[in-house]
Design a protein around this motif. Structure first.
Motif, PDB file in Angstrom:
ATOM      1  N   LEU A  61      15.080 105.568 137.290  1.00 26.61           N
ATOM      2  CA  LEU A  61      15.747 106.859 137.190  1.00 26.61           C
ATOM      3  C   LEU A  61      17.186 106.646 136.717  1.00 26.61           C
ATOM      4  O   LEU A  61      18.000 106.037 137.396  1.00 26.61           O
ATOM      5  CB  LEU A  61      15.734 107.568 138.548  1.00 26.61           C
ATOM      6  CG  LEU A  61      16.283 108.998 138.553  1.00 26.61           C
ATOM      7  CD1 LEU A  61      15.442 109.921 137.685  1.00 26.61           C
ATOM      8  CD2 LEU A  61      16.332 109.536 139.972  1.00 26.61           C
ATOM      9  N   HIS A  62      17.476 107.162 135.524  1.00 25.83           N
ATOM     10  CA  HIS A  62      18.801 106.972 134.943  1.00 25.83           C
ATOM     11  C   HIS A  62      19.706 108.146 135.289  1.00 25.83           C
ATOM     12  O   HIS A  62      20.857 107.984 135.672  1.00 25.83           O
ATOM     13  CB  HIS A  62      18.666 106.816 133.428  1.00 25.83           C
ATOM     14  CG  HIS A  62      19.968 106.748 132.708  1.00 25.83           C
ATOM     15  ND1 HIS A  62      20.617 107.869 132.213  1.00 25.83           N
ATOM     16  CD2 HIS A  62      20.770 105.697 132.425  1.00 25.83           C
ATOM     17  CE1 HIS A  62      21.743 107.506 131.647  1.00 25.83           C
ATOM     18  NE2 HIS A  62      21.865 106.197 131.760  1.00 25.83           N
ATOM     19  N   SER A  63      19.158 109.357 135.138  1.00 24.85           N
ATOM     20  CA  SER A  63      19.956 110.533 135.469  1.00 24.85           C
ATOM     21  C   SER A  63      19.086 111.766 135.628  1.00 24.85           C
ATOM     22  O   SER A  63      17.921 111.768 135.238  1.00 24.85           O
ATOM     23  CB  SER A  63      21.006 110.778 134.390  1.00 24.85           C
ATOM     24  OG  SER A  63      20.372 110.951 133.150  1.00 24.85           O
ATOM     25  N   VAL A  64      19.694 112.780 136.219  1.00 29.08           N
ATOM     26  CA  VAL A  64      18.999 114.043 136.442  1.00 29.08           C
ATOM     27  C   VAL A  64      20.023 115.152 136.231  1.00 29.08           C
ATOM     28  O   VAL A  64      21.223 114.916 136.317  1.00 29.08           O
ATOM     29  CB  VAL A  64      18.409 114.057 137.870  1.00 29.08           C
ATOM     30  CG1 VAL A  64      19.502 114.112 138.914  1.00 29.08           C
ATOM     31  CG2 VAL A  64      17.418 115.175 138.061  1.00 29.08           C
ATOM     32  N   ASP A  65      19.553 116.366 135.905  1.00 29.22           N
ATOM     33  CA  ASP A  65      20.517 117.464 135.730  1.00 29.22           C
ATOM     34  C   ASP A  65      20.091 118.684 136.539  1.00 29.22           C
ATOM     35  O   ASP A  65      19.097 118.644 137.260  1.00 29.22           O
ATOM     36  CB  ASP A  65      20.708 117.777 134.246  1.00 29.22           C
ATOM     37  CG  ASP A  65      19.477 118.399 133.616  1.00 29.22           C
ATOM     38  OD1 ASP A  65      19.450 118.540 132.395  1.00 29.22           O
ATOM     39  OD2 ASP A  65      18.517 118.755 134.347  1.00 29.22           O
ATOM     40  N   GLN A  66      20.836 119.772 136.388  1.00 23.24           N
ATOM     41  CA  GLN A  66      20.595 120.981 137.181  1.00 23.24           C
ATOM     42  C   GLN A  66      19.205 121.567 136.970  1.00 23.24           C
ATOM     43  O   GLN A  66      18.689 122.266 137.840  1.00 23.24           O
ATOM     44  CB  GLN A  66      21.640 122.029 136.832  1.00 23.24           C
ATOM     45  CG  GLN A  66      21.835 122.200 135.334  1.00 23.24           C
ATOM     46  CD  GLN A  66      22.621 123.439 134.967  1.00 23.24           C
ATOM     47  OE1 GLN A  66      22.528 124.441 135.651  1.00 23.24           O
ATOM     48  NE2 GLN A  66      23.383 123.369 133.896  1.00 23.24           N
ATOM     49  N   TYR A  67      18.582 121.294 135.833  1.00 22.85           N
ATOM     50  CA  TYR A  67      17.231 121.801 135.590  1.00 22.85           C
ATOM     51  C   TYR A  67      16.178 120.822 136.084  1.00 22.85           C
ATOM     52  O   TYR A  67      14.989 121.007 135.869  1.00 22.85           O
ATOM     53  CB  TYR A  67      17.010 122.036 134.083  1.00 22.85           C
ATOM     54  CG  TYR A  67      18.014 122.969 133.472  1.00 22.85           C
ATOM     55  CD1 TYR A  67      19.007 122.510 132.616  1.00 22.85           C
ATOM     56  CD2 TYR A  67      17.981 124.337 133.767  1.00 22.85           C
ATOM     57  CE1 TYR A  67      19.938 123.371 132.062  1.00 22.85           C
ATOM     58  CE2 TYR A  67      18.909 125.201 133.212  1.00 22.85           C
ATOM     59  CZ  TYR A  67      19.897 124.708 132.366  1.00 22.85           C
ATOM     60  OH  TYR A  67      20.818 125.564 131.817  1.00 22.85           O
ATOM     61  N   LEU A  68      16.644 119.748 136.731  1.00 18.43           N
ATOM     62  CA  LEU A  68      15.779 118.667 137.161  1.00 18.43           C
ATOM     63  C   LEU A  68      15.080 117.996 135.980  1.00 18.43           C
ATOM     64  O   LEU A  68      13.980 117.457 136.104  1.00 18.43           O
ATOM     65  CB  LEU A  68      14.765 119.131 138.215  1.00 18.43           C
ATOM     66  CG  LEU A  68      15.371 119.754 139.475  1.00 18.43           C
ATOM     67  CD1 LEU A  68      14.283 120.072 140.479  1.00 18.43           C
ATOM     68  CD2 LEU A  68      16.403 118.843 140.109  1.00 18.43           C
ATOM     69  N   ASN A  69      15.739 118.062 134.793  1.00 17.87           N
ATOM     70  CA  ASN A  69      15.314 117.228 133.674  1.00 17.87           C
ATOM     71  C   ASN A  69      15.592 115.804 134.122  1.00 17.87           C
ATOM     72  O   ASN A  69      16.547 115.548 134.856  1.00 17.87           O
ATOM     73  CB  ASN A  69      16.141 117.503 132.409  1.00 17.87           C
ATOM     74  CG  ASN A  69      15.916 118.891 131.860  1.00 17.87           C
ATOM     75  OD1 ASN A  69      14.831 119.449 131.981  1.00 17.87           O
ATOM     76  ND2 ASN A  69      16.953 119.460 131.239  1.00 17.87           N
TER      77      ASN A  69
END
Lengths: 125, 72
Positions: A61-69
């Motif tokens: 897991l590198h990153s996640v955003d507010q849309y849970l992309n």
């Protein structure tokens, strides 16, 4: 995870329509911020993302955003013989809307913490 | 193809794009499409291609079912 098992049995009983309601429920209950924070803490872990078209991708897991992309690094498709479509992909971006499950190693999950947090969130905390 | 741009809705601009059609009966078919704007609703994954790995692939030998549609 508690959410996983109830989701699986609900789908079996109620069928297709109920699954969509679960997604809507998360949004309406304001759970998205909670899970966004939770995933941010999981950055760096090895996870398997199962998509709604049954494809499963393993990676860090590198990153996640507010849309849970989700952005995954060092990706491998789980059943590479059945799904050779992504053989030359090592890093990818996965749209949040197509994720069915994010599978974590059980040692990586503090169930008690999550349980408390979701209960608080559901109460309107 | 080459990712030229994107936005918050995951709409993307893909240049020099080609579509790979997978089948169980024959090798992978490559259809050249050119410059595309793809609406984010239709996107599942944007994968970064490792050119070294991609060159090693023999697409004519690959047999696979096309990916299943996304069911929400």
């Amino acid at each position: 995870m508690v959410l996983l098992s109830s989701h699986a049995s609900a789908t079996f009983v109620f069928g297709f329509g109920f699954r969509f309601e679960i997604n809507l429920m998360f949004v309406l209950l304001g759970f998205v911020q909670l899970f966004f924070s939770y995933f941010k803490d999981l950055v760096g872990r090895e996870v398997t993302v199962e998509l709604k078209n049954d494809l499963a991708i393993r990676g860090t897991l590198h990153s996640v955003d507010q849309y849970l992309n989700i952005k995954l690094e060092n990706t491998r498709v789980v059943d590479q013989d059945k799904y050779p479509h992504m053989l030359s992909v090592r890093n990818c971006f996965i749209r949040g809307s197509v994720v069915r499950y994010v599978q974590l190693p059980p040692e990586g999950v503090d169930v008690e913490l999550l349980h408390d947090a979701t209960r608080r969130e559901a109460r309107g905390g | 193809g080459v990712l030229r741009g994107f936005d918050q809705a995951t709409n993307i601009i893909l240049d020099e794009s080609h579509e790979r059609v997978y089948s169980t009966k024959e090798g992978v078919q490559q259809l050249v499409l050119g410059l595309y704007i793809i609406r984010g609703d239709n996107i599942s994954i944007v994968g970064e291609i490792d050119e070294e790995l991609d060159e090693k692939l023999d697409l004519s030998k690959l047999r696979a079912h096309p990916l299943k549609p996304v069911i929400h």
